[in-house]
Scaffold this active site. Structure first.
Site, PDB file in Angstrom:
ATOM      1  CD  GLU A  22      -2.894   0.977   2.411  1.00 10.69           C
ATOM      2  OE1 GLU A  22      -3.366   2.008   2.888  1.00 10.69           O
ATOM      3  OE2 GLU A  22      -3.168  -0.157   2.828  1.00 10.69           O
ATOM      4  CE1 TYR A  25      -3.287   1.980  -6.307  1.00  8.58           C
ATOM      5  CE2 TYR A  25      -3.776   3.094  -4.249  1.00  8.58           C
ATOM      6  CZ  TYR A  25      -4.128   2.743  -5.531  1.00  8.58           C
ATOM      7  OH  TYR A  25      -5.320   3.172  -6.045  1.00  8.58           O
ATOM      8  CE  LYS A  26      -3.030   4.546   1.419  1.00  9.30           C
ATOM      9  NZ  LYS A  26      -3.287   4.770   2.854  1.00  9.30           N
ATOM     10  CB  ALA A  27       4.736   6.449  -3.142  1.00  5.21           C
TER      11      ALA A  27
END
Length: 646
Positions: A22, A25-27
Site C-alpha cells: 500500500e 501504491y500511495k506514493a
C-alpha cells in the site's frame, strides 16, 4: 469497467487474498480537493449579450462545470487518483469522513459535497445533475450571510487529507474564488488562516489558487493569498505569476478556468529523483528528471471474466512448463545464457547484474560545444527535463540557475555521460537550455524554462541513406513554388502546441468508456482536431497550390517525353550492340546442391556471410536444419553443422 471504490487487494484462486504494497501504491497516486467559493459575487450572472462568444455561466457554474469535466477525465485516465469537492461560504454545513456525517459541527459554512475518494460513476452522475440539470435538492448552493472563515476551510482540508490520504505522494488543494481579501476587516482571522496554510505546507500539501475576475477588476494576491499560497521562486521566475481566469479575447470564463486547471491537474511525478549532476570534479548538485511530453495510451486496469452469471475481475497467473515433459518449472531452475560459437555460456544472476553495471547513477558533464554544432537529426529519443533539488546538496538551485543562464548567454550546450538509474544503459546526452515561456525568443512557449537532457546517437544508430540514382530531382522553380505553399500553411507564429491536438483515437476510447459507465448515449463519431481544415487551407494557399500543380504536370510531361526519345534511340542501336552474355539457370550455383566439402570451403573462406537469406535457407533445408530465424542464426546453425560433420 472496474468499480471506482475498489481497494488495494487482489484475489487469487487458491491462495486467498494477497496484500499489495500500500505504501508504494500511495506514493504513485494523486489526491486533489477542489475548494469552491460559494458567495453572492460567484453567483452573479454575466450581462446579457448577443455575441456567440459571450459568457453564459456565472463564476460558480463555471467552477462546478470544470470540476465535473475534471472528474469525468480522471475517472478513466487516472483511475487510482482520489478527488473531493469542498464548497465553502455555504449557508449549510456538512463534514463527512470515514462514513461519519456531521451537520453543523466542526467547520461552519463548509459543505463537503464529495468526500475525498476514488471517483465512481455515481459521483459523476450526482455532480452532473447539479451542474447541467440544476438539481440542487439539498440547497447546498445557497451562500451564507457572512461567508466562511478561511482558517476553517484550510483546517477542514487538513483533516480530510490526514484521514483519507495520509501517505499519498501528491496532495493538492485547488482554491477557486473571486475574492482577493476574504478577511479585510479581521486581521486575526487572516493570521489564523496563514497558520493553517503553514500546517498544510508542513504536511506536504500544495495549495494552488485559481482566481476569477470579471471586467476591469483586479485580483491582488498581496492582500491575503501571498501568505496562503507558497510558490516556488524559481518556478515563478520561469512560468510567471498565478494565472487569472477571465473572459475576453474570444475565450469564455469556462474555457479560461478549464485551461488553467488542466495545466495543474497532472502531478509532477519525477522520472528520477535526486540524481547527482557533476559539473566538474568535486562539484555536484542534485536534480530531478521529468518526462514533459509523453505519448498516452489506453491503460487497461484489469481483465473481466464474462462467462459466469455476472462479470468478475479476473486474476492473472503465470506458470512455466517444460516443453518435453509439461512439468512445472520452478524459478530457481531457469538459467540465462548467451550463445557463442555454437555453445551456450551461462551466467548467474549476480554475474549478469555485474555485466550491466556501469557505475552509480550520475549525470557527468564532460565538455561544452556551440549549440549550432548540434544537428537536428541527432534527436533519437525524447528529451528529459531536469530541475534542481535541494534535498541532497543545499545550493543546487543557485548553481543550476547559473549554469542555465551561462549556456543561454553563450549559446552553448553541455555534453554529458548519463546513467539515470541503477543498472540502466549509459547514454551520451547534450544538456540543452530552453528559454522562459514568456520570452519572445522562446520557440516553445508551452514548455518550461530550464535544462533538457537531449540523448545523442551512438555510431551504430546512424545510417547513411542515399536516394536511388533513378530518382528524378525537381526543378528549382518547382521547389520555390512548393516553398511558398508550405509558408502559407504554417501555424500562427510558426508554433505548434501538442496540447491543442489530442490523440483522436485515445479520446474516442475514453468517450466510449464514459458513455458505458455513465449510461449515456454512445456518440456517433469522434472529435478529431488533427483533421486538415480544408476551407482555411484553400483560402490561404489554394491559388499557390494550383500554380504548383500545373507546373508539376508540365515537368512530368517533359520528363516522360525525354525518356520516350531515349528509349526510341536505344531501340535503333540495339541491332549493332552485341548481346549480353548471361548465365543460364543451369549454370547458376544451386545452394541446396552444395556438397559437404564445398560447404566447408565456403565456411572457411567466410563466403557464407555473403550468401543471401534465401540461399542460406536452401542450404539449411537440404541438410535437415531449421530454416527459421534471422540471417546470423542461419549462418551460426550451418557453421555448427559443418563443424560436427567434417
Amino acid at each position: 469497467m472496474a468499480d471506482g471504490n475498489s481497494d488495494w487487494r487482489r484475489e487469487d484462486d487458491d491462495e486467498g487474498e494477497q496484500e499489495i504494497d500500500e505504501t508504494s501504491y500511495k506514493a504513485q497516486t494523486d489526491a486533489i480537493i477542489l475548494a469552491i467559493d460559494v458567495s453572492e459575487s460567484m453567483l452573479e450572472s454575466p450581462p446579457v449579450s448577443a455575441s456567440r462568444k459571450a459568457d453564459r455561466d456565472s463564476p460558480l457554474e463555471a467552477a462546478l462545470k470544470v470540476a465535473y469535466h475534471l472528474m469525468e477525465q480522471r475517472i478513466i485516465s487516472n483511475p487510482k487518483d482520489m478527488m473531493g469537492i469542498l464548497l465553502f461560504g455555504t449557508e449549510k454545513t456538512k463534514f463527512q469522513t470515514d462514513g461519519n456525517v456531521r451537520g453543523g459541527l466542526g467547520y461552519p459554512n463548509c459543505y463537503l459535497f464529495m468526500d475525498l475518494d476514488v471517483p465512481s460513476a455515481d459521483d459523476v452522475k450526482a455532480l452532473k445533475s447539479l451542474v447541467e440539470e440544476g438539481e440542487d435538492q439539498d440547497e447546498v448552493l445557497i451562500p451564507a450571510a457572512e461567508g466562511a472563515s478561511m482558517s476553517n476551510v484550510l483546517f477542514c482540508a487538513n483533516q480530510i487529507f490526514t484521514t483519507k490520504a495520509a501517505n499519498f505522494g501528491s496532495r493538492r488543494l485547488f482554491i477557486i474564488t473571486d475574492n482577493d481579501n476574504p478577511h479585510s476587516s479581521d486581521k486575526a482571522a487572516a493570521s489564523a488562516a496563514a497558520v493553517r496554510a503553514k500546517d498544510l505546507y508542513d504536511l506536504g500539501v500544495t495549495i494552488e489558487l485559481f482566481p476569477i475576475i470579471r471586467g476591469d477588476v483586479t485580483f491582488d494576491l498581496a492582500k491575503f493569498y501571498d501568505d496562503i499560497v507558497y510558490r516556488d521562486a524559481l518556478a515563478e521566475a520561469n512560468l510567471g505569476t498565478v494565472s487569472v481566469s477571465k473572459s475576453g479575447d474570444g475565450l469564455s470564463l469556462l474555457g479560461s478556468l478549464t485551461s488553467n486547471i488542466n495545466s495543474k491537474q497532472t502531478p509532477k511525478r519525477a522520472l528520477f529523483s535526486n540524481l547527482p549532476l557533476e559539473i566538474a570534479p568535486g562539484l555536484r548538485i542534485s536534480v530531478k528528471g521529468y518526462n514533459v511530453l509523453h505519448r498516452q495510451t489506453p491503460a487497461r486496469t484489469c481483465y473481466i471474466w464474462l462467462d459466469g452469471d455476472k462479470p468478475q475481475i479476473a486474476a492473472g497467473e503465470t506458470t512455466r512448463i517444460a516443453e518435453d515433459t509439461t512439468r512445472t518449472v520452478e524459478k530457481n531452475e531457469v538459467k540465462k545464457a548467451y550463445k557463442f560459437g555454437g555453445e551456450y555460456v551461462y551466467f548467474s544472476p549476480e554475474e549478469q547484474k555485474s555485466l550491466r553495471d556501469f557505475g552509480p547513477p550520475v549525470i557527468r558533464i564532460i565538455g561544452f560545444k556551440q549549440r549550432r554544432l548540434l544537428p537536428s537529426w541527432a534527436g533519437v529519443k525524447k528529451s528529459t527535463f531536469i530541475y534542481p533539488s535541494e534535498e541532497d546538496y543545499v545550493g543546487s538551485t543557485r548553481v543550476f540557475t547559473a549554469l542555465w543562464q551561462k549556456l543561454l548567454k553563450d549559446d552553448m550546450v553541455g555534453l554529458a555521460w548519463c546513467v539515470v538509474r541503477a543498472n540502466a544503459q549509459p547514454m551520451l546526452a547534450a544538456i540543452v537550455p530552453s528559454r522562459a515561456p514568456v520570452d519572445e525568443g522562446s520557440g516553445t512557449p508551452y514548455l518550461p524554462a530550464g535544462l533538457w537532457l537531449y540523448p545523442l546517437p551512438f555510431a551504430d544508430d546512424l545510417r547513411d541513406v542515399k536516394p536511388p540514382e533513378s530518382v528524378q530531382r525537381s526543378s528549382d522553380e518547382l521547389r520555390s513554388k512548393a516553398r511558398v505553399v508550405v509558408q502559407q500553411l504554417q501555424l500562427p507564429k510558426g508554433l505548434y502546441n501538442p496540447a491543442k491536438y489530442p490523440n483522436p483515437a485515445l479520446q474516442w476510447h475514453y468517450q466510449i468508456l464514459k458513455a458505458l459507465a455513465l449510461e449515456e448515449e454512445v456518440p456517433d463519431e469522434p472529435e478529431d482536431a488533427t483533421k486538415p481544415k480544408g476551407k482555411t487551407m484553400s483560402k490561404r494557399a489554394g491559388g499557390y497550390m494550383q500554380e504548383w500543380h500545373e507546373l508539376l504536370e508540365e515537368e512530368v510531361k517533359t520528363v516522360a517525353s525525354t525518356k520516350a526519345l531515349k528509349r526510341q534511340a536505344g531501340d535503333e542501336g540495339e541491332a549493332e550492340r552485341p548481346a549480353k552474355q548471361r548465365k543460364t539457370a543451369s549454370e547458376k550455383p544451386n545452394a541446396s546442391s552444395m556438397t559437404t566439402s564445398q560447404l566447408k570451403a565456403v565456411v572457411q573462406s567466410q563466403g557464407i556471410v555473403k550468401m543471401t537469406v534465401a540461399q542460406l535457407r536452401d542450404v539449411a533445408g537440404a541438410k535437415g536444419l531449421s530454416t527459421s530465424g534471422k540471417k546470423m542464426d542461419l549462418v551460426e546453425r550451418i557453421e555448427q553443422w559443418v563443424e560436427e560433420n567434417t
